[in-house]
Design an enzyme around this catalytic site. Structure first.
Site, mmCIF file in Angstrom:
data_model
loop_
_atom_site.group_PDB
_atom_site.id
_atom_site.type_symbol
_atom_site.label_atom_id
_atom_site.label_comp_id
_atom_site.label_asym_id
_atom_site.label_seq_id
_atom_site.Cartn_x
_atom_site.Cartn_y
_atom_site.Cartn_z
ATOM 1 N N LYS A 298 40.333 46.697 -90.582
ATOM 2 C CA LYS A 298 40.379 48.158 -90.755
ATOM 3 C C LYS A 298 41.089 48.522 -92.059
ATOM 4 O O LYS A 298 41.686 47.665 -92.707
ATOM 5 C CB LYS A 298 41.092 48.787 -89.550
ATOM 6 C CG LYS A 298 42.533 48.320 -89.377
ATOM 7 C CD LYS A 298 43.136 48.755 -88.045
ATOM 8 C CE LYS A 298 44.530 48.214 -87.858
ATOM 9 N NZ LYS A 298 45.112 48.602 -86.553
ATOM 10 N N ARG B 127 50.088 55.424 -76.830
ATOM 11 C CA ARG B 127 49.240 56.101 -77.807
ATOM 12 C C ARG B 127 47.888 56.398 -77.147
ATOM 13 O O ARG B 127 47.473 57.543 -77.075
ATOM 14 C CB ARG B 127 49.031 55.233 -79.059
ATOM 15 C CG ARG B 127 50.310 54.961 -79.844
ATOM 16 C CD ARG B 127 50.004 54.384 -81.224
ATOM 17 N NE ARG B 127 49.133 53.206 -81.172
ATOM 18 C CZ ARG B 127 48.892 52.415 -82.211
ATOM 19 N NH1 ARG B 127 49.450 52.682 -83.384
ATOM 20 N NH2 ARG B 127 48.103 51.381 -82.095
ATOM 21 N N TYR C 96 62.879 59.378 -115.127
ATOM 22 C CA TYR C 96 63.098 60.671 -114.473
ATOM 23 C C TYR C 96 64.454 60.726 -113.771
ATOM 24 O O TYR C 96 64.871 59.750 -113.136
ATOM 25 C CB TYR C 96 62.016 60.939 -113.429
ATOM 26 C CG TYR C 96 60.695 61.371 -114.015
ATOM 27 C CD1 TYR C 96 60.591 62.538 -114.767
ATOM 28 C CD2 TYR C 96 59.564 60.600 -113.814
ATOM 29 C CE1 TYR C 96 59.365 62.926 -115.293
ATOM 30 C CE2 TYR C 96 58.337 60.988 -114.333
ATOM 31 C CZ TYR C 96 58.245 62.162 -115.071
ATOM 32 O OH TYR C 96 57.046 62.539 -115.583
ATOM 33 N N MET D 184 54.458 58.057 -112.030
ATOM 34 C CA MET D 184 53.090 58.000 -111.526
ATOM 35 C C MET D 184 52.308 56.836 -112.136
ATOM 36 O O MET D 184 51.561 56.141 -111.435
ATOM 37 C CB MET D 184 52.353 59.313 -111.822
ATOM 38 C CG MET D 184 50.961 59.363 -111.216
ATOM 39 S SD MET D 184 50.030 60.826 -111.661
ATOM 40 C CE MET D 184 50.953 62.105 -110.829
HETATM 41 C C1 LIG Z 1 45.754 47.356 -86.200
HETATM 42 C C2 LIG Z 1 45.614 46.787 -84.847
HETATM 43 C C3 LIG Z 1 45.731 45.407 -84.639
HETATM 44 C C4 LIG Z 1 46.200 44.457 -85.729
HETATM 45 O O1 LIG Z 1 47.591 44.634 -85.888
HETATM 46 P P1 LIG Z 1 48.446 43.712 -86.902
HETATM 47 O O2 LIG Z 1 49.853 44.076 -86.622
HETATM 48 O O3 LIG Z 1 48.025 44.094 -88.276
HETATM 49 O O4 LIG Z 1 48.116 42.307 -86.588
HETATM 50 C C5 LIG Z 1 45.469 44.924 -83.373
HETATM 51 N N1 LIG Z 1 45.124 45.769 -82.356
HETATM 52 C C6 LIG Z 1 45.040 47.105 -82.519
HETATM 53 C C7 LIG Z 1 44.688 47.975 -81.363
HETATM 54 C C8 LIG Z 1 45.286 47.664 -83.762
HETATM 55 O O5 LIG Z 1 45.216 48.998 -83.912
#
Ligand SMILES: *Cc1c(COP(=O)(O)O)cnc(C)c1O
Length: 358
Positions: free
Chosen positions: A35, A129, A255, A303
């Site tokens: 992802k 969640r 800055y 930046m």
């Molecule tokens: C992102 C995610 C993972 C992977 O998590 P990592 O900590 O990057 O290994 C696994 N399961 C779910 C549901 C996730 O959202």
């Protein structure tokens, strides 16, 4: 000539880390979590590099699943957030995407529509969640049976809240809740393990583990770096030194005049900043490297550039490449200097920075 600010991607390191995940997963199969554009590395190239070894991919949303198909890969893709609209169920059937069913609204879409993809059922074991409470499971399963969805149901998933913390008792409590809740349906598969779970001694990973960050060499464990866990960095972020000068004792840099030289100091400006995704919260003393030697940031990140102290690298010249993170300076070290985790740094590199495979 393009600017030589580049994120180099080492696909051999990625494959090595995937093998490490498989070894740690024991008898569980390993779906590759790709992802957020492959954690910022480019989803197409990451999916392609793992195509001959990964039996499944996992992504957050359907657009990411389509990106894997566009790259020519046919493995099933798990949608960790499930579908966001009823219409998506037809796409899932057609494209072999496996959505996670986590809420009653999604259950209604399945009941009302005529398209039932292979899917997973999410149980809320304490992360709070997404997912159904264990108490609600019998009723949900009854509804699934009524709509003849059992044949499509692959199994149960849950997600850990504290797997990065070896001292937490929450992971074992969540695991026990998960096992109890799913025990009436022993023929269905189970999946719980994020990267961190691969490093917890004795932690069951059931049928499918779901590592993300560890594939990219980032550490899933608080207080440990990826290399300390036997992981190889996949991304090396580099940018050129575009000027050098000596600032006199008492003069400031950048800055807010946030850093003031205590003594005459040879310094350089590097062509990367928060507009490239380098964290603005990385302050003075955050490590970087030049010609294999460690140096440090001074002052505030701008930046488009940042300043480094070249006291440790007297030979450094304009055009030399500075490693912001990679093999000499770990991304986890920079993350901790910026008050964050490697996940945020890797996924935050902007489109201004080309990703180039080594
Ligand atoms: C992102 C995610 C993972 C992977 O998590 P990592 O900590 O990057 O290994 C696994 N399961 C779910 C549901 C996730 O959202």
């Amino acid at each position: 000539m393009p600017r030589s600010t580049i994120a180099h991607i080492d696909l051999d390191a990625l494959r090595t880390n995937y093998r490490t995940a498989c070894e740690r997963a024991g008898s569980a199969r390993v779906m590759a979590v790709v992802k957020a554009d492959g954690y910022g590395h480019g989803i197409a190239r990451i999916a392609s590099a793992l195509a001959d070894v990964a039996p499944k991919y996992a992504v957050a949303c359907i657009e990411e699943a389509f990106a894997i198909r566009a790259a020519g890969h046919t493995q099933p893709v798990v949608l960790l957030q499930g579908v966001h609209a009823a219409d998506d169920l037809a796409d899932c059937v057609e494209s072999q995407f496996e959505p996670v069913l986590h809420g009653v609204h999604q259950l209604k879409w399945m009941e009302q529509g005529s398209h039932l993809p292979d899917f997973w059922l999410k149980i809320n074991t304490g992360m709070n969640r997404l997912g159904f409470w264990p108490d609600d499971l019998p009723a949900v399963m009854a509804r699934l049976e009524k709509m003849n969805a059992f044949a499509r149901l692959q199994g149960f998933v849950s997600h850990f809240a504290c797997a990065d913390d070896a001292d937490s008792t929450m992971t074992s409590a969540q695991t026990a809740t998960f096992e109890t809740a799913t025990s009436p349906w022993p023929s269905l598969m189970k999946s719980v393990g994020n990267s961190a779970a691969h490093f917890i001694p004795g932690q069951p990973l059931f049928d499918w583990s779901r590592p993300g960050i560890m594939l990219y060499g980032g550490s899933p464990i608080a207080g440990k770096t990826g290399p300390e866990l036997g992981l190889e960095p996949v991304m090396t972020l580099e940018a050129p030194l575009i000027t050098t000068r000596t600032v006199r004792a008492g003069e400031s840099v950048g800055y807010g005049a946030a850093w003031v030289a205590e003594r005459d100091t040879r310094m350089g400006m590097v062509a990367i900043g928060y507009g490239d995704g380098y964290p603005r919260h990385a302050g003075t003393d955050t490590p970087a490297a030049i010609n294999g030697r460690r140096i440090r940031l001074i002052g505030r990140v701008s930046m488009d550039m940042l300043a480094v102290d070249l006291s440790n690298a007297p030979e450094a010249r304009e055009g030399d490449l500075v490693e912001l993170w990679g093999r000499t300076v770990g991304v986890d070290e920079v993350a901790s200097c910026a008050g964050t985790i490697s996940y945020e740094l890797l996924t935050g590199i902007t489109s201004r920075v080309p990703r180039i495979c080594r």
